[in-house]
Scaffold this active site. Structure first.
Site, PDB file in Angstrom:
ATOM      1  N   SER B  16      57.836   6.786  19.628  1.00 18.83           N
ATOM      2  CA  SER B  16      56.945   6.400  19.314  1.00 18.83           C
ATOM      3  C   SER B  16      55.154   6.954  19.744  1.00 18.83           C
ATOM      4  CB  SER B  16      57.113   4.889  20.007  1.00 18.83           C
ATOM      5  OG  SER B  16      56.289   4.253  19.489  1.00 18.83           O
ATOM      6  N   HIS B  43      58.805   5.070  15.679  1.00 25.69           N
ATOM      7  CA  HIS B  43      57.404   3.973  15.355  1.00 25.69           C
ATOM      8  C   HIS B  43      56.626   4.401  14.414  1.00 25.69           C
ATOM      9  CE1 HIS B  43      58.851   1.577  18.667  1.00 25.69           C
ATOM     10  NE2 HIS B  43      59.963   1.305  17.407  1.00 25.69           N
ATOM     11  N   ASP B 136      60.915  -1.264  23.360  1.00 23.68           N
ATOM     12  CA  ASP B 136      61.800  -0.329  22.388  1.00 23.68           C
ATOM     13  C   ASP B 136      61.900  -0.495  22.716  1.00 23.68           C
ATOM     14  OD1 ASP B 136      63.062  -0.770  20.241  1.00 23.68           O
ATOM     15  OD2 ASP B 136      62.106   0.295  19.016  1.00 23.68           O
TER      16      ASP B 136
END
Lengths: 276, 192
Positions: B16, B43, B136
């Site tokens: 991310s 992401h 995540d």
């Protein structure tokens, strides 16, 4: 017991067949049903066999209902600027939204047709497996769309930064305090919402179609089932009909020769199109 | 450094915040004959959705593609999860996309990509979790670990934001904790 065996139970004892859905996604969604109800596979099966209402609940939980107004603005801009006018000479334009979910794309398309002055010609069949989603679509009341950027999307589709607000006011009653928008009646006249399972049911109408919309539905099916459904779309389309799929869905093998890719959409043609 | 001896069917890389430069660096140092399929689940900022695949391709020694639903994983090709879709690795070596609800505020969800690879390929999956600002991916890479796949966590000291690797390290002990250049060394010695 595994999710595969549970899917067999559903197939044999209920009207629903998820056995040809993509494995990972269907497995995870069934796991979630089990978690939410604190059930084992055996308990889930027992309840499924004895309680029809519960089966409907499971189906609602398994199906995916995410959708937006004008998701992928470039597609809609293409439809508006370059594509939908090819049906201007039609007396009637038959449109099938297969897997319409809560209806945002049904109304998105009708907004385009109205902007093109073609709305009175449209006849829309909007179908989905989920009764809850269809009920919402029929109401046409949507929350949190402004927060999610629908005005910006409207502007992108019409390629005009001022157009977003205008479109919103023209087609929706807006409660901006609570971020609730309600579709105005002019868009709702020509739509039939029909509960329909793409996998198990025959076609819910006798008409041939000019446009079939089926966006981000086939991704939940395995390749074999996808081919069967695309065959049905091919059969139901008029010969210059249009198939609109999701941005990351494509036609495989044989069907590449039966449709012609035009921008982001697929046009049915009678000739073969060999692609290198 | 311990190089896994098993053969892998997929390498899944999740990242991310700060991960673009790390992924670019890894891809730019890969052996051009690298032969295991790669899945990249990164992401993206909501408003910068395009350009990522082009950006990665400029640096990468192997092609980076955004797949269509049911495309097959291919040796030496990196598949980038398309923006606004979850990506799952399936048993038959294809990928399925999904527009299901966001998971950990994310679509694509790194947890889903990792756990699907674990589900499909078990010990033949290799997971790498990089720098990132949320949790995540931690649960997902643990699935790979639980199925006896190989797991690498980027050394938190080398991360721009270390929330994601730290969340993973809290859940289990990976096979390796490595800096980006060391990750490349492991990858380049893998058997396809």
């Amino acid at each position: 017991m595994t999710y595969k065996e549970y899917l067999r139970v559903l197939k044999e004892h209920t009207p629903y067949d998820f056995s040809e859905y993509s494995d990972n996604s269907i497995n995870r969604r069934i796991q979630k049903v089990m978690q939410d109800h604190k059930m084992t596979f055996d308990e889930l099966t027992a309840r499924t066999l004895s309680d029809n209402r519960f089966v409907e609940e499971v189906v609602e939980a398994i199906t995916v209902n995410t959708t937006d107004f004008f998701r992928d603005p470039e597609l809609w801009r293409f439809l508006f600027e370059k594509h939908l006018s090819i049906y201007r000479k039609n007396g009637v334009i038959n449109i099938w939204h297969a897997g319409c979910s809560t209806g945002q794309e049904v109304f998105s398309l009708l907004i385009l047709f109205n902007e093109l002055g073609m709305l009175p010609k449209t006849r829309v069949f909007a179908t989905d497996i989920s009764q809850k989603a269809l009920d919402k679509a029929k109401e046409g009341i949507y929350k949190h769309q402004i927060e999610r950027g629908c005005i910006d999307n409207f502007s992108k589709v019409f390629n005009d930064p001022k157009k977003g607000e205008q479109i919103l006011d023209k087609y929706f009653d807006v409660d901006s305090m609570n971020d609730i928008i309600t579709v105005k009646p002019l868009l709702k006249k020509n739509i039939k919402f029909i509960r329909h399972d793409l996998v198990k049911n025959g076609l819910p109408f006798y008409n041939k179609m000019d446009i079939v919309f089926c966006r981000n539905v086939l991704i939940y099916f395995n390749a074999k089932l996808q081919t069967r459904i695309i065959q049905r779309f091919f059969d139901v389309l008029f010969s210059n009909g249009t198939l609109v799929l999701g941005a990351h869905e494509s036609l495989n093998g044989f069907f590449k020769t039966k449709f012609e890719k035009t921008g982001p959409v697929f046009k049915k043609s009678n000739g073969f199109h060999f692609r290198c | 450094m311990n190089i896994p001896d098993q053969k892998f069917k997929v390498v899944v890389i999740g990242g991310s915040a700060g991960s673009f430069s790390v992924v670019s660096r890894i891809l730019s140092q890969l052996d051009p004959s690298f032969s295991v399929p790669i899945v990249l689940c990164l992401h993206r900022l909501k408003h910068i959705r395009s350009g990522l695949v082009e950006g990665l391709n400029m640096k990468s020694k192997i092609p980076v593609v955004e797949p269509y639903d049911k495309d097959k994983l291919r040796p030496g090709i990196a598949m980038l999860a398309p923006s606004n879709y979850h990506l799952f690795v399936e048993f038959d070596g294809t990928v399925s996309l999904s527009t299901e609800e966001v998971n950990n505020h994310s679509r694509p969800s790194i947890d889903y990509a990792f756990s699907s690879a674990a589900f499909a390929f078990r010990e033949k999956a290799l997971g790498i979790i990089l720098t990132g600002a949320n949790r995540d991916g931690a649960q997902g890479i643990k699935c790979i670990h639980d199925k006896k796949g190989f797991t690498i966590v980027q050394d938190p000291a080398s991360c721009e934001v270390d929330t994601m690797p730290r969340a993973a390290l809290k859940l289990f002990t990976p096979n390796q904790v490595l800096k980006p250049d060391e990750i490349v060394q492991v990858l380049n010695q893998l058997k396809g």
